[in-house]
Design a protein around this motif. Structure first.
Motif, PDB file in Angstrom:
ATOM      1  N   GLU A  17      13.767   4.552 -12.371  1.00 42.63           N
ATOM      2  CA  GLU A  17      13.830   5.708 -13.263  1.00 42.63           C
ATOM      3  C   GLU A  17      13.521   5.264 -14.691  1.00 42.63           C
ATOM      4  OE1 GLU A  17      14.493   8.965 -12.616  1.00 42.63           O
ATOM      5  OE2 GLU A  17      14.597   8.602 -10.458  1.00 42.63           O
ATOM      6  N   CYS A  44       6.579   1.213  -4.793  1.00 44.26           N
ATOM      7  CA  CYS A  44       7.745   1.770  -4.115  1.00 44.26           C
ATOM      8  C   CYS A  44       8.823   2.174  -5.113  1.00 44.26           C
ATOM      9  CB  CYS A  44       8.301   0.761  -3.114  1.00 44.26           C
ATOM     10  SG  CYS A  44       8.990  -0.737  -3.883  1.00 44.26           S
ATOM     11  N   PRO A  48      11.171   6.934  -1.055  1.00 42.38           N
ATOM     12  CA  PRO A  48       9.858   7.556  -1.229  1.00 42.38           C
ATOM     13  C   PRO A  48       9.993   8.900  -1.943  1.00 42.38           C
ATOM     14  CG  PRO A  48      10.180   6.812   1.038  1.00 42.38           C
ATOM     15  CD  PRO A  48      11.513   6.726   0.362  1.00 42.38           C
ATOM     16  N   GLY A  49       8.951   9.263  -2.692  1.00 34.42           N
ATOM     17  CA  GLY A  49       8.979  10.551  -3.379  1.00 34.42           C
ATOM     18  C   GLY A  49       8.765  10.422  -4.863  1.00 34.42           C
ATOM     19  N   LEU A  50       9.224  11.420  -5.610  1.00 30.10           N
ATOM     20  CA  LEU A  50       8.988  11.502  -7.045  1.00 30.10           C
ATOM     21  C   LEU A  50      10.010  10.679  -7.821  1.00 30.10           C
ATOM     22  CD1 LEU A  50       6.963  13.024  -8.903  1.00 30.10           C
ATOM     23  CD2 LEU A  50       8.784  14.715  -9.262  1.00 30.10           C
ATOM     24  N   SER A  58       5.586  10.908 -14.486  1.00 30.16           N
ATOM     25  CA  SER A  58       6.357  10.700 -13.267  1.00 30.16           C
ATOM     26  C   SER A  58       5.463  10.024 -12.243  1.00 30.16           C
ATOM     27  CB  SER A  58       6.870  12.034 -12.718  1.00 30.16           C
ATOM     28  OG  SER A  58       7.796  12.621 -13.615  1.00 30.16           O
ATOM     29  N   TYR A  59       6.072   9.444 -11.223  1.00 33.04           N
ATOM     30  CA  TYR A  59       5.332   8.695 -10.222  1.00 33.04           C
ATOM     31  C   TYR A  59       5.696   9.224  -8.837  1.00 33.04           C
ATOM     32  CZ  TYR A  59       5.470   5.531 -14.224  1.00 33.04           C
ATOM     33  OH  TYR A  59       5.399   5.003 -15.492  1.00 33.04           O
ATOM     34  N   HIS A  60       4.696   9.415  -8.000  1.00 34.41           N
ATOM     35  CA  HIS A  60       4.959   9.766  -6.609  1.00 34.41           C
ATOM     36  C   HIS A  60       4.716   8.509  -5.784  1.00 34.41           C
ATOM     37  CE1 HIS A  60       4.868  11.590  -2.655  1.00 34.41           C
ATOM     38  NE2 HIS A  60       5.457  12.643  -3.199  1.00 34.41           N
ATOM     39  N   VAL A  61       5.798   7.890  -5.337  1.00 30.51           N
ATOM     40  CA  VAL A  61       5.679   6.622  -4.610  1.00 30.51           C
ATOM     41  C   VAL A  61       5.745   6.876  -3.115  1.00 30.51           C
ATOM     42  CG1 VAL A  61       6.616   5.308  -6.535  1.00 30.51           C
ATOM     43  CG2 VAL A  61       8.161   6.116  -4.760  1.00 30.51           C
ATOM     44  N   ALA A  62       4.898   6.184  -2.387  1.00 31.92           N
ATOM     45  CA  ALA A  62       4.799   6.404  -0.941  1.00 31.92           C
ATOM     46  C   ALA A  62       5.829   5.602  -0.160  1.00 31.92           C
ATOM     47  CB  ALA A  62       3.395   6.047  -0.460  1.00 31.92           C
TER      48      ALA A  62
END
Length: 320
Positions: A17, A44, A48-50, A58-62
């Protein structure tokens, strides 16, 4: 059928964060998979997610923390308010487990606070962005915080200063993994300086501008093209148009090395690249880099790198 991905080194980038965009992007871009870079990267988070980052991004991590079980090398980018917010316990536990399994952990900037929370930096040297070095020392008094370096390599745990020094740390890791030629190739791709040593000083604001630093940078560039020639303190100072005493003092402040220590390391770096990329003999390489004899090259190579030129060539020879 052989899986090509099985031969790739595995890199995880942990987004916390408040993560700083440049800190996240540096290892993801430096180690991106391509023919010259045998790495695979997974970005990562705690799950997973926002992930809400810093600076309005913001980052969308898989991937979640299972990526740390997969990785050989884990980067912890810097994040906002590190002196106030502890990383989630699950992240701390995953970092400890990854280290115990043999993965290297590398923190960029304030990511050092998350790495410090694992206890793995206790009794070791470490650094972070100069603005936070005192806070890191207060929060984790068992760490030997060095506020005047670009990065610190303690083997399985590495730390770096502000964002740009994250590039230096990544190039340092590349040099260790793949050799000088690969590191220099990556630096050219990034349009970055090919090598700044970990001992080089961080930029700390001064009350008076120091324009002389640019002149010294020009002298270093000039010297790099003349490593095979006799280079003395007086020669370098003459090029910089200052006295030898002034040059020596300011050079040490700017780089963390005396002028002649810097020249020696530059010569060893050139020797490394010649060992990697040519079939020249040791005596010829020694002459070409300004070290005179093979015996002299072997002595300084062993002292600085802890190995011999022959063993180094064997390690980095293509197909070796």
């Amino acid at each position: 059928m052989t899986d090509p991905a099985a031969d790739l080194r595995r890199v995880a980038v942990v987004v916390l964060e408040g993560a700083k965009p440049l800190d996240v992007g540096i290892p993801a871009q430096v180690f991106t998979t391509r023919a010259s870079m045998p790495y695979q990267v997974r970005v990562c988070g705690a799950a997973p997610g926002l992930v809400a980052g810093g600076d309005g991004l913001s980052y969308h991590v898989a991937h979640g923390l299972e990526a740390l079980e997969w990785a050989d090398l884990v980067f912890i980018p810097g994040y906002r308010r590190p002196d106030e917010d502890d990383p989630p316990p699950a992240v701390v536990d995953a970092l400890i487990a990854a280290h115990a399994r043999g993965a290297r952990l590398a923190a960029i900037s304030t990511g050092a606070f998350a790495l410090a929370a694992t206890g793995l930096l206790d009794s070791r040297r470490a650094t972070t962005h100069w603005h936070y070095t005192r806070a890191l020392a207060r929060r984790h008094p068992r760490i030997r915080v060095d506020e005047n370096v670009l990065f610190v390599d303690e083997g399985s745990v590495l730390t770096s200063a502000g964002a740009a020094s994250g590039i230096d740390l990544c190039l340092h890791i590349l040099r260790a993994d793949l050799g000088v030629a690969a590191s220099n190739h990556a630096a050219r791709r990034l349009v970055a300086a090919p090598y700044r040593s970990g001992g080089q000083a961080q930029y700390v604001p001064r009350s008076v501008p120091e324009p002389i630093g640019e002149r010294f940078a020009a002298t270093r560039e000039w010297a790099l093209h003349r490593l095979g020639d006799p280079l003395t303190l007086e020669t370098l100072a003459r090029h910089a148009a200052v006295s030898a005493r002034t040059f020596s003092r300011r050079f040490l402040e700017d780089t963390g090395y005396t002028p002649m220590q810097w020249v020696m390391r530059a010569r060893i770096d050139l020797a490394r690249e010649l060992l990697e990329r040519s079939e020249l003999g040791i005596e010829q390489i020694a002459a070409d880099v300004g070290l005179g004899t093979g015996a002299n090259l072997r002595q300084h190579f062993q002292r600085i790198l802890g190995t011999t030129p022959t063993d180094y060539r064997r390690t980095f020879t293509r197909g070796g």
